[in-house]
Design a protein around this motif. Structure first.
Motif: not given
Length: 200
Positions: A146-165
């Motif tokens: 993964y080429k992103c930076t580690e921060d809490s906003a990215i983590t929250r967005n990753v979790g939110s992306a899976f809300a529909s499942v």
């Protein structure tokens, strides 16, 4: 001859075990402390000594269930590349929720209630999910995938992306084959985004 006094922790565990059985059968609305006390052959006051309300008891049962549930899919026995690790973790979480809906519908309903009521077990569940995604993203960054930076906003967005499942409302009404297909599609999109972040 008097029975020896039991430790408070043992009594508390007995209350939790009996309450969980009743709640799995009847659900939260049909459950009462009086019925539980009768089942345990103790006074309602003794139950209230350990759990000050029906809500506190439901919260404690959900806490136990959440810890067991998260423990089922948190560990990876073998080295797995970050993209596949994300897919496996989300699938396991979704499948665990689907199994709960079928096998423990009242317990799953309780999880939804405690999450919405902002009780400790609901907050703990949300924190465990955030930690799961944070660990998945961190692993991907540390292994150079993964080429992103580690921060809490990215983590929250990753979790939110899976809300529909993962969200109960979507899970209870969706076709399982469609859910699995959507889960794989979302995982592919999230993995692509994490591996190729947009330039700022």
């Amino acid at each position: 001859m008097r029975r020896p006094r039991r430790k408070a922790e043992e009594t508390r565990d007995d209350i939790l075990a009996a309450a969980e059985i009743l709640l799995r059968k009847k659900g939260l609305t049909a459950f009462s402390i009086a019925n539980l006390a009768a089942e345990l052959k103790m006074s309602p006051a003794n139950v209230f000594k350990h759990f000050h309300s029906k809500t506190a008891l439901a919260d404690a049962i959900c806490e136990r269930h959440v810890v067991q549930m998260i423990g089922r899919f948190q560990a990876f026995d073998e080295p797995i590349a970050a993209p596949e690790r994300l897919v496996i973790a989300v699938r396991r979480l979704m499948e665990t929720h689907l199994a709960d809906i079928k096998e423990n519908p009242y317990l799953f309903e309780m999880l939804v209630v405690v999450s919405e009521a902002d009780l400790p077990s609901g907050r703990h569940y949300k924190q465990l999910i955030e930690n799961l995604f944070a660990n998945l993203v961190r692993h991907g960054i540390e292994t150079g995938v993964y080429k992103c930076t580690e921060d809490s906003a990215i983590t929250r967005n990753v979790g939110s992306a899976f809300a529909s499942v993962l969200h109960p409302v979507f899970l209870m009404r969706a076709d399982e084959a469609e859910l699995r297909e959507r889960c794989d599609g979302l995982a592919a999109l999230v993995n692509a985004a994490l591996q190729n972040p947009l330039a700022k």
